[in-house]
Design an enzyme around this catalytic site. Structure first.
Site, PDB file in Angstrom:
ATOM      1  N   LYS A 171       0.879  -1.182   0.000  1.00 17.77           N
ATOM      2  CA  LYS A 171       0.000   0.000   0.000  1.00 17.77           C
ATOM      3  C   LYS A 171       0.908   1.220   0.000  1.00 17.77           C
ATOM      4  O   LYS A 171       1.436   1.612   1.037  1.00 17.77           O
ATOM      5  CB  LYS A 171      -0.884  -0.022   1.251  1.00 17.77           C
ATOM      6  N   GLU A 194       9.827   1.599  10.550  1.00 19.95           N
ATOM      7  CA  GLU A 194      10.860   2.593  10.189  1.00 19.95           C
ATOM      8  C   GLU A 194      10.191   3.950  10.298  1.00 19.95           C
ATOM      9  O   GLU A 194       9.446   4.345   9.400  1.00 19.95           O
ATOM     10  CB  GLU A 194      11.360   2.343   8.764  1.00 19.95           C
ATOM     11  N   CYS A 225      13.791  11.270   6.219  1.00 23.92           N
ATOM     12  CA  CYS A 225      13.757  10.846   7.633  1.00 23.92           C
ATOM     13  C   CYS A 225      15.120  10.992   8.301  1.00 23.92           C
ATOM     14  O   CYS A 225      15.188  11.219   9.502  1.00 23.92           O
ATOM     15  CB  CYS A 225      13.274   9.413   7.731  1.00 23.92           C
TER      16      CYS A 225
HETATM   17  P1  NAP Z   1       2.566   8.809   7.301  1.00 22.41           P
HETATM   18  O1  NAP Z   1       1.539   9.856   7.297  1.00 22.41           O
HETATM   19  O2  NAP Z   1       2.805   8.060   8.566  1.00 22.41           O
HETATM   20  O3  NAP Z   1       2.157   7.801   6.121  1.00 22.41           O
HETATM   21  C1  NAP Z   1       2.955   6.682   5.800  1.00 22.41           C
HETATM   22  C2  NAP Z   1       2.070   5.612   5.180  1.00 22.41           C
HETATM   23  O4  NAP Z   1       1.109   5.197   6.148  1.00 22.41           O
HETATM   24  C3  NAP Z   1       1.272   6.101   3.962  1.00 22.41           C
HETATM   25  O5  NAP Z   1       1.174   5.052   3.032  1.00 22.41           O
HETATM   26  C4  NAP Z   1      -0.073   6.401   4.565  1.00 22.41           C
HETATM   27  O6  NAP Z   1      -1.128   6.295   3.646  1.00 22.41           O
HETATM   28  C5  NAP Z   1      -0.180   5.279   5.592  1.00 22.41           C
HETATM   29  N1  NAP Z   1      -1.160   5.531   6.638  1.00 22.41           N
HETATM   30  C6  NAP Z   1      -1.557   6.711   7.155  1.00 22.41           C
HETATM   31  N2  NAP Z   1      -2.523   6.496   8.089  1.00 22.41           N
HETATM   32  C7  NAP Z   1      -2.721   5.158   8.143  1.00 22.41           C
HETATM   33  C8  NAP Z   1      -3.597   4.307   8.886  1.00 22.41           C
HETATM   34  N3  NAP Z   1      -4.464   4.785   9.771  1.00 22.41           N
HETATM   35  N4  NAP Z   1      -3.543   2.973   8.664  1.00 22.41           N
HETATM   36  C9  NAP Z   1      -2.679   2.469   7.762  1.00 22.41           C
HETATM   37  N5  NAP Z   1      -1.830   3.218   7.034  1.00 22.41           N
HETATM   38  C10 NAP Z   1      -1.853   4.545   7.227  1.00 22.41           C
HETATM   39  O7  NAP Z   1       3.985   9.346   6.856  1.00 22.41           O
HETATM   40  P2  NAP Z   1       4.339  10.238   5.586  1.00 22.41           P
HETATM   41  O8  NAP Z   1       3.907  11.620   5.844  1.00 22.41           O
HETATM   42  O9  NAP Z   1       3.873   9.548   4.352  1.00 22.41           O
HETATM   43  O10 NAP Z   1       5.927  10.128   5.578  1.00 22.41           O
HETATM   44  C11 NAP Z   1       6.755  10.952   6.319  1.00 22.41           C
HETATM   45  C12 NAP Z   1       7.197  10.263   7.585  1.00 22.41           C
HETATM   46  O11 NAP Z   1       7.856   9.045   7.266  1.00 22.41           O
HETATM   47  C13 NAP Z   1       8.211  11.084   8.369  1.00 22.41           C
HETATM   48  O12 NAP Z   1       7.938  10.975   9.737  1.00 22.41           O
HETATM   49  C14 NAP Z   1       9.532  10.398   8.019  1.00 22.41           C
HETATM   50  O13 NAP Z   1      10.552  10.604   8.961  1.00 22.41           O
HETATM   51  C15 NAP Z   1       9.106   8.977   7.945  1.00 22.41           C
HETATM   52  N6  NAP Z   1      10.054   8.177   7.175  1.00 22.41           N
HETATM   53  C16 NAP Z   1      10.832   7.278   7.840  1.00 22.41           C
HETATM   54  C17 NAP Z   1      11.787   6.533   7.146  1.00 22.41           C
HETATM   55  C18 NAP Z   1      12.653   5.525   7.843  1.00 22.41           C
HETATM   56  O14 NAP Z   1      13.287   4.737   7.170  1.00 22.41           O
HETATM   57  N7  NAP Z   1      12.710   5.520   9.165  1.00 22.41           N
HETATM   58  C19 NAP Z   1      11.924   6.713   5.764  1.00 22.41           C
HETATM   59  C20 NAP Z   1      11.108   7.639   5.116  1.00 22.41           C
HETATM   60  C21 NAP Z   1      10.174   8.361   5.839  1.00 22.41           C
HETATM   61  P3  NAP Z   1      -1.733   7.606   2.908  1.00 22.41           P
HETATM   62  O15 NAP Z   1      -0.603   8.276   2.235  1.00 22.41           O
HETATM   63  O16 NAP Z   1      -2.700   7.014   1.957  1.00 22.41           O
HETATM   64  O17 NAP Z   1      -2.346   8.425   3.988  1.00 22.41           O
END
Ligand code: NAP
Length: 477
Positions: free
Chosen positions: A172, A247, A281
């Site tokens: 997803k 992650e 990140c």
């Molecule tokens: P996010 O809002 O947490 O979303 C990540 C994924 O989760 C998306 O596919 C999102 O879908 C999905 N999601 C959101 N709500 C959900 C729910 N209730 N149930 C299941 N899935 C759900 O994060 P983001 O804004 O896309 O990404 C930025 C974040 O990712 C930052 O905090 C960054 O630091 C972190 N990140 C971490 C790493 C690492 O390796 N540690 C790497 C890259 C990014 P939708 O888009 O459809 O809402």
């Protein structure tokens, strides 16, 4: 270009015909639409993965590896097309998008080989007529949920080792960047990866994940995204006791000691902070410069920041693209205003960058002097092109400040002192340490965090552990 969902080897629309628009963050123009699937399609994808699992696991590692490597090769063959697509849906400069496609392919190439080294053990037994065998077997159907900031690499970093270990997957991708995921699915079909081994769903995240958490046939979730969503998913995963890799977010300190080589530290600081417009990140969030070098570091860093070029990522020469959406720009603005109100000085940038003909999604590369722990920018992920700097006096203070975060993903420091290199590397409470290195990510190294940055490792041989179960066979002769 395919824009449907891949389920059981077929390209399908949502049963009710619903679709989601995909926009270019630089212009806000609609560039495509993808299906908005729900519970029925998710169940179908899990059925397909479940039905594919035994035959996929029964193949030899070399067989699986050949198919995974072939997907990597096709990604490299189509690198330019994939990079342009990525810039269009995500906004990063084309040069960075090209880099990400290669980086994404490298995880497949590594996993294709590493699967062949998924060794078990024979352990000496305590009875003469017994033998102890340790087998490593695929964990089973795996759900993969990924963010928008690295639309290809965050998928392949999970997909490579999952497939190599023998696990079929249901992916997803983020709502903002589904096209790169679908393009990878298309290439997977061309590579000959069997139907049902890779399934890709686009639609409402909560609806799709509810079905995943309710279905006991899914045995693993690998999630990359924010700490808030990760925490929510961890709670839901308790229902069927899913294996988890999380992650999550980061808040990386970047320490410059008096004896640092600024010729190396300054370019590293620029790349580490401003890559992907700061939406990374592991990008540096807080800079700490020692008193003896602080002013020179700030002067040189400011000059380099002022030379960055903001614009549409598909325009040649642009080094900082748009932020992903309006909320992202508002958050950056809030952090900068908050820092100003608490005494921060802003010698470079500090406001939106308005560009004729483009959306209001750009922020000037910014430097803030006088960062203090009370500032939001010192505690929360800004996810934007802003570099706050604080001055420190000694090593103990730098380590204390660097570790004063709920996050623990990546940390960086620059010094020429060999003893300090080891001391500080050991003292930093982070999963990844860049010692005189602002770009530590690579396919063969273990990537992942501690504390609220999550757990699990991606990359290298460590990633294989995430997708395998250890089985012990006690054999009486
Ligand atoms: P996010 O809002 O947490 O979303 C990540 C994924 O989760 C998306 O596919 C999102 O879908 C999905 N999601 C959101 N709500 C959900 C729910 N209730 N149930 C299941 N899935 C759900 O994060 P983001 O804004 O896309 O990404 C930025 C974040 O990712 C930052 O905090 C960054 O630091 C972190 N990140 C971490 C790493 C690492 O390796 N540690 C790497 C890259 C990014 P939708 O888009 O459809 O809402």
């Amino acid at each position: 270009m395919q824009t449907k969902n891949l389920i059981g080897g077929e390209w399908l629309e949502a049963g009710n015909g619903d679709r989601l628009e995909v926009r270019n963050p630089a212009s806000d123009a609609v560039i495509a639409s993808v299906p908005s699937v729900g519970a029925a399609e998710t169940r179908k994808a899990i059925d397909a993965a479940w039905n594919a699992r035994t035959a996929w696991a029964a193949r030899t590692a070399a067989d699986r590896g050949a198919l995974i490597a072939s997907l990597g090769r096709l990604m490299r063959r189509d690198s330019e097309r994939l990079a342009k697509l990525m810039t269009l849906e995500q906004g990063k400069p084309l040069a960075e998008a090209r880099g990400e496609v290669g980086y994404a392919a490298s995880f497949l190439e590594w996993a294709a080989e590493e699967g062949k080294r998924l060794y078990g053990d024979i352990v000496p037994a305590s009875a003469p007529d017994k033998r102890i065998l340790v087998l490593r077997q695929p964990v089973g159907v795996t759900a993969i949920i990924t963010p928008w900031n690295f639309p290809a690499a965050m998928i392949t970093r999970k997909l490579g080792p999952a497939l190599a270990a023998g696990c079929p997957v249901v992916i997803k991708p983020a709502e903002d960047t589904p096209l790169s995921a679908i393009a990878i699915g298309e290439l997977a079909c061309e590579a000959g990866i069997p139907a049902g081994v890779i399934n890709i769903l686009t639609g409402d995240a909560a609806t799709i994940s509810e079905v995943i958490f309710d279905d006991a046939r899914v045995r693993k979730l690998s999630f990359t995204g924010s700490t808030g969503v990760g925490r929510l998913l961890m709670g839901k995963a308790s229902k069927n006791l899913l294996r988890l890799s999380l992650e999550l977010g980061g808040h990386a300190p970047f320490i410059v000691f008096d004896d640092a080589d600024l010729d190396k530290a300054v370019p590293a600081a620029v790349a580490c902070k401003f890559r992907n417009a700061g939406q990374t990140c592991i990008c540096a969030n807080r800079f700490y410069a020692q008193a003896g070098v602080h002013d020179e570091f700030v002067a040189r860093f400011s000059k380099a920041i002022a030379e960055l070029r903001v614009g549409d990522g598909s325009t040649e020469g642009v080094t900082v693209g748009p932020l992903i959406n309006d909320e992202a720009v508002a958050k950056v603005e809030e952090h900068v205003e908050n820092a100003r109100s608490l005494g921060g000085r802003v010698p470079v940038g500090g406001r939106r960058a308005r560009i004729d003909g483009l959306a209001d999604r750009f922020y000037e590369p910014t430097l803030i002097e006088g960062m203090t722990p009370e500032m939001m920018i010192c505690r929360e992920e800004t996810f934007g092109p802003v570099a706050p700097v604080a001055k420190f006096t000694d090593e103990a203070e730098a380590i204390e400040q660097a570790n004063a975060s709920e996050y623990g993903l990546a940390a960086y420091f620059f010094t020429r002192d060999a003893s300090r290199l080891m001391r500080v590397s050991e003292a930093l409470e982070y999963g990844i340490v860049g010692a005189n290195d602002g770009g530590p990510s690579t396919a063969q190294a273990p990537f992942g965090g501690v504390k609220h940055s999550g757990f699990g490792r991606e990359g290298g041989r460590y990633a294989m552990d995430e997708y395998t179960e250890v089985k012990y066979v006690s054999w009486q002769l």
